[in-house]
Design an enzyme around this catalytic site. Sequence first.
Site, PDB file in Angstrom:
ATOM      1  CD  GLU A  61      -2.994  -0.906  -0.046  1.00  0.00           C
ATOM      2  OE1 GLU A  61      -3.000   0.160  -0.693  1.00  0.00           O
ATOM      3  OE2 GLU A  61      -3.760  -1.842  -0.327  1.00  0.00           O
ATOM      4  CE1 TYR A 102      -7.464   2.133  -0.535  1.00  0.00           C
ATOM      5  CE2 TYR A 102      -5.087   2.426  -0.326  1.00  0.00           C
ATOM      6  CZ  TYR A 102      -6.166   1.722  -0.819  1.00  0.00           C
ATOM      7  OH  TYR A 102      -5.966   0.600  -1.575  1.00  0.00           O
ATOM      8  CG  ASP A 143      -8.985   2.983  -4.914  1.00  0.00           C
ATOM      9  OD1 ASP A 143     -10.192   2.952  -5.234  1.00  0.00           O
ATOM     10  OD2 ASP A 143      -8.111   2.318  -5.497  1.00  0.00           O
ATOM     11  CB  CYS A 202     -15.500   2.097 -14.184  1.00  0.00           C
ATOM     12  SG  CYS A 202     -16.563   3.543 -14.044  1.00  0.00           S
ATOM     13  CB  CYS A 216     -19.901   1.439 -20.838  1.00  0.00           C
ATOM     14  SG  CYS A 216     -19.349   3.009 -20.107  1.00  0.00           S
ATOM     15  CB  CYS A 244     -19.350  -2.076 -17.048  1.00  0.00           C
ATOM     16  SG  CYS A 244     -19.703  -1.648 -15.329  1.00  0.00           S
ATOM     17  CB  CYS A 268     -24.270   2.430 -15.056  1.00  0.00           C
ATOM     18  SG  CYS A 268     -23.210   3.907 -15.016  1.00  0.00           S
TER      19      CYS A 268
END
Length: 288
Positions: free
Chosen positions: A32, A115, A133, A188, A195, A198, A204
């Site tokens: 991280e 985070y 995030d 995305c 799309c 997705c 959406c």
Amino acid sequence: MASDIIAWFHENGRTLPWREPGFSAWGTLVSEFMLQQTPVSRVIPHLEAWLERWPTPADLADSPPAEALRAWSSLGYPRRALWLHEAAVQITERHAGVVPDDVDDLLALKGVGDYTARAVAAFAYGKRHPVVDTNTRRVIARAVQGQAEPAPPSRGRDLAAMEALLPESDTDAHDFNAGIMELGALICVAKSPRCGQCPVSARCAWLADGSPAYLGPVKAVQKKYEGSDRQVRGLIMKELRAAHKPVTTAEIETLWPDAVQRTRALDGLLADGLAVASAQGGYTLPHG
């Protein structure tokens, strides 16, 4: 939405070191730190080398900060290496060398923000926390809020939006946290979202509204790297990492022609603790 994203993630999620069974909490924390503002492809080889050399926080704490900075190499934003080293010392001294699983304890570590603390608690220890995030925020903005881009970050608003979507079970919450991030990273995306691929396109809000353009506040564009103070700092840091004796002022002068900018960059490194003046003259990486 959560079940659709979890199913997609199980089929399409990338194979990454920190997703492997048995990957340590320390490895998750290191990853991280490294992933902040750095692409996955650049992080993986550095992460593997780092964990081979320092498999536990105590191993890193026993090494001088200079070695952490050398191992950080070209990852950029080297203060992260100093913070990670200090966090390793804190973990060793306060938590018997074990990365804590509590968000507040994690937040008390050097360089750990909201985070990172939640990511470690959720991904390393399986605790149910909303993890947010940039990718998560973008998916929620489009799929739920009908906006092409998310509004400026807001800790309370962003965590509440993710909490409202988070499944109740720890396992599903873990997979949804990881899955929505992956969806934002692979499908995305900020520009030219895919799309048609997705898993939540049918629900959406942004697509249903005709994919309207974003009209909100525009995020400031970072200045180009070439010719910037960041580039000069990087050149000086590269010289300090390569040397095992003090780098002289004369040697630093050869790195960049603009004396004012060069001095400003060096002063910044000294102020940040990334460089120290040597008693013998010249400059070195920090050793203690």
